[in-house]
Design a protein around this motif. Sequence first.
Motif, short mmCIF file in Angstrom:
data_model
loop_
_atom_site.label_atom_id
_atom_site.label_comp_id
_atom_site.label_asym_id
_atom_site.label_seq_id
_atom_site.Cartn_x
_atom_site.Cartn_y
_atom_site.Cartn_z
N ASP A 430 0.82 -1.21 0.00
CA ASP A 430 0.00 0.00 0.00
C ASP A 430 0.86 1.26 0.00
O ASP A 430 0.83 2.06 0.93
N TYR A 431 1.64 1.43 -1.05
CA TYR A 431 2.29 2.71 -1.31
C TYR A 431 2.35 2.90 -2.82
O TYR A 431 3.04 2.15 -3.51
N GLY A 432 1.63 3.86 -3.31
CA GLY A 432 1.54 4.05 -4.75
C GLY A 432 0.85 2.90 -5.44
O GLY A 432 1.04 2.68 -6.64
N ARG A 533 7.86 1.22 -10.24
CA ARG A 533 7.55 -0.03 -9.54
C ARG A 533 6.58 0.28 -8.40
O ARG A 533 6.88 0.04 -7.25
N SER A 534 5.45 0.85 -8.72
CA SER A 534 4.50 1.24 -7.68
C SER A 534 3.99 0.02 -6.94
O SER A 534 3.80 -1.04 -7.51
N GLY A 535 3.76 0.22 -5.63
CA GLY A 535 3.25 -0.86 -4.81
C GLY A 535 4.29 -1.84 -4.33
O GLY A 535 3.94 -2.91 -3.83
N ASN A 536 5.59 -1.49 -4.45
CA ASN A 536 6.62 -2.45 -4.02
C ASN A 536 6.84 -2.37 -2.51
O ASN A 536 6.51 -1.37 -1.85
N ALA A 537 7.43 -3.42 -1.96
CA ALA A 537 7.57 -3.56 -0.51
C ALA A 537 8.51 -2.52 0.08
O ALA A 537 8.25 -1.97 1.16
N ALA A 538 9.62 -2.24 -0.61
CA ALA A 538 10.62 -1.32 -0.06
C ALA A 538 10.04 0.08 0.15
O ALA A 538 10.30 0.73 1.17
N ASP A 539 9.25 0.56 -0.81
CA ASP A 539 8.65 1.89 -0.67
C ASP A 539 7.69 1.93 0.52
O ASP A 539 7.63 2.93 1.26
N TRP A 540 6.91 0.87 0.69
CA TRP A 540 5.98 0.84 1.82
C TRP A 540 6.73 0.86 3.16
O TRP A 540 6.34 1.57 4.09
N VAL A 541 7.80 0.10 3.25
CA VAL A 541 8.60 0.08 4.48
C VAL A 541 9.19 1.46 4.75
O VAL A 541 9.17 1.95 5.89
N GLN A 542 9.69 2.12 3.72
CA GLN A 542 10.26 3.45 3.89
C GLN A 542 9.21 4.45 4.36
O GLN A 542 9.47 5.29 5.23
N GLN A 543 8.00 4.36 3.82
CA GLN A 543 6.95 5.31 4.15
C GLN A 543 6.38 5.09 5.54
O GLN A 543 6.13 6.05 6.29
#
Length: 589
Positions: A430-432, A533-543
């Motif tokens: 759930d990020y982008g 790469r919307s919706g990837n795990a790394a972005d969600w963890v960062q956010q």
Amino acid sequence: MHYAYALCAVALCVPQLLAASSSSSRYDFFARTGDNLVRLPFFGGGVAQLLRYLRPMELAGGIERRSALRMALDENYVSYRGAQLWKLNFNGTRKRGDSSPDAQFNQFVEDFGDRGSAQLILWRSVPMPALAALPELWTLNSSELYEATFESLQWLSPTDLRRFDFLSPGSTYQINRRYRNDASVRRYYGHQLWKLHETRLGQPKLRAFLRRFGSEVWNINQDGIDIIIEHKNVAAAQQYMEQTAFSYNIMIDDIETAIDETYTEVNEADTDNTLANYSLPWLNRESALLTWRRYHDQGDMQQFLQNILETHSELAEIVQIGLTRNKRPLEVLRISNGNSNNWAVFVDAGMQARDWLSPAALTYAISKLSWLWEQGEADKAMRHIDWYFLPLANPDGYQYSRLTDRLWTKNRNYDSASGCYGVNLDRNFDYGWGQAGSTSNPCKNLYHGAKSFSEPETRAIRNFLLGMRDYLGAYVSFGGYGQAITYPWGDADYVTSNQRELRHTARQAILNFRRLNHAEYSMGSSYRQKLARSGNAADWVQQHIEPQYVYNVFLKDQGRYGYLMPPHYILESGEEAYEFLKTIAQQLN
């Protein structure tokens, strides 16, 4: 004892060995399977039946009968009457320190020819007491000689002889018999992997090419675009490229053949020509099924985690964080010294099902870390970290990839509306979510799911990470492929507040890779390295958690094999994974 499968030879006039049988029982001798010269299994009645069919006159008139007509017409005529097709079973072991197989074979042919006036056409090593009378008879490694036979005869044929090899364990026939023997297995005969040396995706001709001929884009990097071309489109795609200014290379000319290579196992002969050291203590764990000589299935990885738990009970514990759609457990291995002040590092691998290299590399790193820790030789920084390892984040998809569709990349969720299976787990966070770099089509590989966190695998990872948000120091996700270290963001070309620290640590890891094995990795934001790469795990963890370090590490290679890396790259990639984790630990401490 080590045996190969078969040996074929044509022997002329071997009185010493044939004297063991009388003339009246000559063919009965060949038909008895318990004798030293045994019948060939693929001729039904064996050599005796074959010889009766090929030489009916001999049974009636004796072995001295000649064709007077042919002898008269051609003075160069050589008669092969009396020649026999044999299967010879040889002791297939060889002592360490013996001379090379080629020298041994040449000496054997010389000795055997002197004694029996024999002419060997094709010989393979696979107990032959009848030849024990030969002085100082040595033994040969069957796998080495087997491969050498095909290599030595390859120049005689314009086609690849290995496609007709059905006896060796690494042959296509044996691989399909063992692993891919179901009628539902998807085949990729004639499919090719191309690398287009162009990165400007906005060009109309390039977009038209991708739309008309490309079944899937595997990767985009500085060298260009890796794209799969289906067999039916190869000729038309080549004609199209001739009309444009684009250049390309065919990296894999037959995907099905490359798939077979991913099922093979590295043997002793192969290791002589590589820098891999399979005698390392952490590669030879007692009772462990993992060997890192081949890719293993999900059950073997589970057994490996259990072996780590039993062997290092004071350091390790296993936490089940959830279940997949097919009720396979998602098991996290925790390795820690129990200090409550430690930073935690969460590491996963295998989120894409067709990526077999990253789970193998991560289990190698786990084995090395736990063994060195037990011996007191692990890096001090690594011993002050609580490590959480999820070696296989997509076990359902991984097993489906191993048994049915080698290039499958999603999980195994079923969409009743479309009748298609699978959600791309690295587009389901759930990020982008649902933006560029994913699709709403359930039948496509980049399908992001009906909603964010719709899949049990992503929900399990989310819940587990949220429970450790106060002490999570780093999140690392290993995957394939591209030899790149990326950090957020992946949905757009933005920067994070800690990008300077992320770049510094990534640069240090790249320098460590160069010192380790001269590997060249690139680094940068996920968007710049891999596009959206919307919706990837790394972005969600960062956010949502904001640890000090968040990385995706894309292991080997840069497009030569893509997702179909042969197993002899496992050790090298495992060392790189371990080196990266050591770099993270040193930076955290």
